[in-house]
Design an enzyme around this catalytic site. Structure first.
Site, PDB file in Angstrom:
ATOM      1  N   GLY A 233       0.839  -1.203   0.000  1.00  0.00           N
ATOM      2  CA  GLY A 233       0.000   0.000   0.000  1.00  0.00           C
ATOM      3  C   GLY A 233       0.864   1.239   0.000  1.00  0.00           C
ATOM      4  O   GLY A 233       2.057   1.173   0.345  1.00  0.00           O
TER       5      GLY A 233
ATOM      6  N   CYS B 116       5.264  -6.056   1.666  1.00  0.00           N
ATOM      7  CA  CYS B 116       5.632  -4.637   1.712  1.00  0.00           C
ATOM      8  C   CYS B 116       4.890  -3.920   2.857  1.00  0.00           C
ATOM      9  O   CYS B 116       5.175  -4.183   4.014  1.00  0.00           O
ATOM     10  CB  CYS B 116       5.372  -4.003   0.346  1.00  0.00           C
ATOM     11  SG  CYS B 116       6.208  -2.440   0.132  1.00  0.00           S
ATOM     12  N   TYR B 117       3.912  -3.082   2.556  1.00  0.00           N
ATOM     13  CA  TYR B 117       3.137  -2.433   3.623  1.00  0.00           C
ATOM     14  C   TYR B 117       2.573  -3.488   4.582  1.00  0.00           C
ATOM     15  O   TYR B 117       2.566  -3.319   5.802  1.00  0.00           O
ATOM     16  CB  TYR B 117       2.000  -1.611   3.013  1.00  0.00           C
ATOM     17  CG  TYR B 117       1.136  -0.861   3.999  1.00  0.00           C
ATOM     18  CD1 TYR B 117       1.432   0.460   4.337  1.00  0.00           C
ATOM     19  CD2 TYR B 117       0.014  -1.449   4.582  1.00  0.00           C
ATOM     20  CE1 TYR B 117       0.640   1.164   5.232  1.00  0.00           C
ATOM     21  CE2 TYR B 117      -0.787  -0.756   5.478  1.00  0.00           C
ATOM     22  CZ  TYR B 117      -0.477   0.544   5.795  1.00  0.00           C
ATOM     23  OH  TYR B 117      -1.267   1.248   6.680  1.00  0.00           O
TER      24      TYR B 117
ATOM     25  N   HIS C 217       8.093  -7.219  -3.721  1.00  0.00           N
ATOM     26  CA  HIS C 217       6.829  -7.615  -4.348  1.00  0.00           C
ATOM     27  C   HIS C 217       7.018  -8.934  -5.099  1.00  0.00           C
ATOM     28  O   HIS C 217       7.458  -8.945  -6.252  1.00  0.00           O
ATOM     29  CB  HIS C 217       6.333  -6.512  -5.279  1.00  0.00           C
ATOM     30  CG  HIS C 217       5.821  -5.340  -4.517  1.00  0.00           C
ATOM     31  ND1 HIS C 217       4.530  -5.274  -4.042  1.00  0.00           N
ATOM     32  CD2 HIS C 217       6.437  -4.221  -4.081  1.00  0.00           C
ATOM     33  CE1 HIS C 217       4.363  -4.153  -3.366  1.00  0.00           C
ATOM     34  NE2 HIS C 217       5.507  -3.488  -3.376  1.00  0.00           N
TER      35      HIS C 217
ATOM     36  N   GLU D 105       4.836 -10.692  -6.266  1.00  0.00           N
ATOM     37  CA  GLU D 105       3.805 -10.859  -7.285  1.00  0.00           C
ATOM     38  C   GLU D 105       4.197 -10.312  -8.658  1.00  0.00           C
ATOM     39  O   GLU D 105       3.534 -10.589  -9.646  1.00  0.00           O
ATOM     40  CB  GLU D 105       2.479 -10.231  -6.809  1.00  0.00           C
ATOM     41  CG  GLU D 105       2.489  -8.713  -6.622  1.00  0.00           C
ATOM     42  CD  GLU D 105       3.014  -8.250  -5.262  1.00  0.00           C
ATOM     43  OE1 GLU D 105       3.790  -8.987  -4.642  1.00  0.00           O
ATOM     44  OE2 GLU D 105       2.668  -7.141  -4.837  1.00  0.00           O
TER      45      GLU D 105
ATOM     46  N   SER E  10     -22.439  -7.681 -26.915  1.00  0.00           N
ATOM     47  CA  SER E  10     -21.772  -6.543 -27.545  1.00  0.00           C
ATOM     48  C   SER E  10     -20.772  -7.005 -28.587  1.00  0.00           C
ATOM     49  O   SER E  10     -20.279  -6.214 -29.372  1.00  0.00           O
ATOM     50  CB  SER E  10     -21.029  -5.725 -26.485  1.00  0.00           C
ATOM     51  OG  SER E  10     -19.876  -6.442 -26.080  1.00  0.00           O
ATOM     52  N   GLY E  11     -20.456  -8.283 -28.572  1.00  0.00           N
ATOM     53  CA  GLY E  11     -19.419  -8.764 -29.479  1.00  0.00           C
ATOM     54  C   GLY E  11     -18.053  -8.745 -28.819  1.00  0.00           C
ATOM     55  O   GLY E  11     -17.088  -9.246 -29.367  1.00  0.00           O
ATOM     56  N   GLY E  12     -17.965  -8.183 -27.616  1.00  0.00           N
ATOM     57  CA  GLY E  12     -16.695  -8.174 -26.873  1.00  0.00           C
ATOM     58  C   GLY E  12     -16.501  -9.494 -26.140  1.00  0.00           C
ATOM     59  O   GLY E  12     -17.377 -10.364 -26.142  1.00  0.00           O
TER      60      GLY E  12
ATOM     61  N   ASP F  21     -16.228 -10.263 -22.846  1.00  0.00           N
ATOM     62  CA  ASP F  21     -16.958 -10.589 -21.621  1.00  0.00           C
ATOM     63  C   ASP F  21     -18.389 -11.047 -21.902  1.00  0.00           C
ATOM     64  O   ASP F  21     -18.829 -12.070 -21.391  1.00  0.00           O
ATOM     65  CB  ASP F  21     -16.969  -9.386 -20.664  1.00  0.00           C
ATOM     66  CG  ASP F  21     -15.568  -8.891 -20.357  1.00  0.00           C
ATOM     67  OD1 ASP F  21     -14.619  -9.682 -20.554  1.00  0.00           O
ATOM     68  OD2 ASP F  21     -15.410  -7.741 -19.936  1.00  0.00           O
TER      69      ASP F  21
ATOM     70  N   LYS G  54      -9.648 -10.996 -16.545  1.00  0.00           N
ATOM     71  CA  LYS G  54      -9.788 -11.020 -18.005  1.00  0.00           C
ATOM     72  C   LYS G  54      -9.114 -12.244 -18.645  1.00  0.00           C
ATOM     73  O   LYS G  54      -9.685 -12.875 -19.529  1.00  0.00           O
ATOM     74  CB  LYS G  54      -9.164  -9.739 -18.574  1.00  0.00           C
ATOM     75  CG  LYS G  54      -9.541  -9.452 -20.001  1.00  0.00           C
ATOM     76  CD  LYS G  54     -10.871  -8.778 -20.043  1.00  0.00           C
ATOM     77  CE  LYS G  54     -11.253  -8.275 -21.394  1.00  0.00           C
ATOM     78  NZ  LYS G  54     -12.511  -7.506 -21.315  1.00  0.00           N
TER      79      LYS G  54
END
Ligand code: XMP
Length: 512
Positions: free
Chosen positions: A56, A83-84, A170, A172, A224-226, A228, A368
């Site tokens: 953070g 970290c934080y 970090h 990650e 929508s064609g996207g 998701d 995503k």
């Protein structure tokens, strides 16, 4: 539903979501929760095996900085602070944190000072770790050992009695070369997590869940064609088949052949899909309007109206499905430190408020890239899964100034040539978002022996992680000249092409 074995308390780091993704990539389902969560709410997680405290931006000793409910330390779950998060552990349990004389940002090296460390098992001495801290621990709490150091600070602390650990770097981020292994040591050697989070398992469980929620009811979904909405539709269709009706609105502001391509993509799926050609309505509504925000409002408003009209025709639909994904959920439930400006324009085609549907959001727990993996398993074509983002108002905000069918038709051709050339030259997947814009400017040119007076179009391609900031892609010069020639030779009405090299900020990605 998959078991939530790990929760990540969010202290506002830009990497919090990345932490959750790393854990999930190791096949353990993790959720991000607010740092405000109290010990009794944590007890509600029946399958919980461990807790991670994120990084953070604040200092733990600042007045009003984010805290932790002390009782969480007494629950008996293993805890890893990053970290934080590590500094918070140190401070809360009796150690001391202070501003560091030598602050570390970027690359550092990890020296392992205790070979019996659980967290650093099988980690190479001197491996690269990624730092971003101004404060450091100056005194560790009792029962803790220092098991790793960086060049100028305490890098890893361990309390094997209570299973509480801290890392200053970090783990990650990919620049911490053995970060995944360190997180893995915490998950499997300390917490004893099961590896039960896979996309196949997610799909199997989701299908059962959808069936049990929907039963014999009907569901409506705005396609929508996207990525998701497509994955959401595919999951639902697999679970409930023809009980699902998808509505795909052709606003006249879609890309070339888009409606047809999207419809073809679903030819193997069992669902009702309705293509509504509403282009006249949109072009009429946009006549004489050139203000970008006004155009957005008109397009959004008409979209919801068309959707509503269709929804009413479909008698007895009890559920509305939406392709909300995990970053949307986190962002909308955050405590205000993340920007919401971009999200507000994503609401085109949002929930029609007047309709009383129950909401179903089958992919709301997925990132995503997980959505894409689910889509792949379900047989959605790659061109849908890997396509660049496309704004809700479509070409409406890529036709600068007043929108007309003529300009939309020109723009579709230009955009299609640009995108196909990117695909052909294997550049499409290297850039984050590429598109063309048509300006209201006409310029003089010469073709053959004739004077031309035609539109100026602009090509834009950007590289971006989160679309909040972006830089212009450095496309090769030959590519740009080749694509320019192809556009001018093939698209009537265009005689000049420019390439936009503005970054964001100060520009935005779209021109309007
Ligand atoms: P900007 O232009 O704000 O774009 O830098 C950031 C990202 O958002 C997309 N965008 C929109 N998406 N409705 C949307 O659904 C909109 O009104 C809208 N405006 C911009 C843009 O394409 C980029 O990916």
């Amino acid at each position: 539903m998959s078991k939530t074995q790990i929760i990540i308390l969010d202290y506002g780091s830009q990497y919090t979501q990345l932490l959750a993704r790393r854990v999930r990539d190791l096949n353990v389902y993790a959720e991000v929760v607010s740092h405000n969560i109290n010990a009794s709410s944590i007890k509600d997680y029946k399958d919980l095996k461990g807790i991670i405290l994120s990084g953070g931006p604040s200092s733990v000793y600042d007045y009003g900085s984010y805290d932790i409910d002390d009782k969480i330390f007494k629950l008996g779950f293993p805890i890893l602070g990053v970290c934080y998060g590590m500094q918070l552990i140190a401070q809360k349990l009796g150690g001391k944190v202070d501003l560091a004389e030598i602050q570390e940002f970027g690359k550092s090296s990890l020296t392992i000072t205790d070979e019996n460390s659980v967290l650093l098992r099988n980690i190479k001495n001197n491996s690269q770790v990624w730092m971003s801290h101004a404060d450091h621990i100056v005194e560790i709490p009792t029962n803790f050992n220092i098991v790793g150091k960086s060049e100028s600070s305490i890098a890893v602390i361990e309390n094997k009695i209570d299973n509480i650990f801290g890392i200053q770097f970090h783990a990650e981020v990919t620049h911490s070369t053995q970060g995944n292994e360190i997180i893995g040591n915490f998950l499997f050697n300390v917490c004893g997590c099961d590896k039960d989070w896979t996309m196949k398992q997610f799909i199997d469980e989701k299908l059962q869940e959808i069936k049990s929620i929907i039963k014999n009811e009907k569901v409506i979904l705005g396609l929508s064609g996207g990525v998701d909405s497509s994955v959401c539709a595919a999951l639902l269709s697999k679970a409930i088949g023809k009980q699902l009706t998808c509505i795909f609105v052709d606003t006249g502001l879609l890309r070339k052949d888009e409606a047809q391509k999207v419809m073809n993509n679903y030819s193997n799926f069992s669902m009702n899909i309705k293509l509504i050609n509403a282009s006249d309505r949109f072009f009429n509504a946009l006549k004489g309007v050139s203000d970008p925000e006004e155009k957005r409002k008109i397009i959004g408003h008409n979209f919801v109206e068309v959707f509503n009209e269709e929804a009413i025709k479909l008698e007895g639909a009890a559920f509305l499905a939406q392709g909300t994904i995990y970053p949307d959920v986190i962002e909308s439930s955050s405590d205000g430190h993340t920007s919401k400006t971009i999200k507000s324009h994503h609401n085109v085609g949002g929930l029609p408020k007047e309709l009383k549907f129950k909401l179903i959001e089958p992919i709301r727990n997925l990132f995503k890239d997980e959505v894409r993996r689910v889509g792949k398993e379900l047989g959605i074509q790659d061109f849908i899964l890997n396509r660049h983002p496309f704004p809700g108002p479509g070409l409406g905000i890529r036709i600068i100034g007043e929108v007309s069918r003529e300009k939309a038709d020109i723009l579709r051709e230009v955009d299609d040539i640009f995108i196909n050339k990117l695909i052909e030259k294997k550049l499409y997947n290297k850039v984050s978002q590429a598109f063309a814009t048509i300006t209201p400017v006409k310029t003089v040119g010469v073709m053959g022996d004739n004077r031309t007076y035609d539109y100026l179009v602009a090509l834009r391609s950007v590289d971006s992680i989160d679309f909040m900031t972006a830089t212009a892609s450095e496309l090769p010069w030959e590519f740009l000249t080749e694509v320019t020639n192809e556009i001018i030779n093939n698209v009537k009405g265009v005689n000049r092409v420019v390439y936009d090299v503005t970054s964001k900020p100060p520009g935005t990605i779209e021109w309007e």
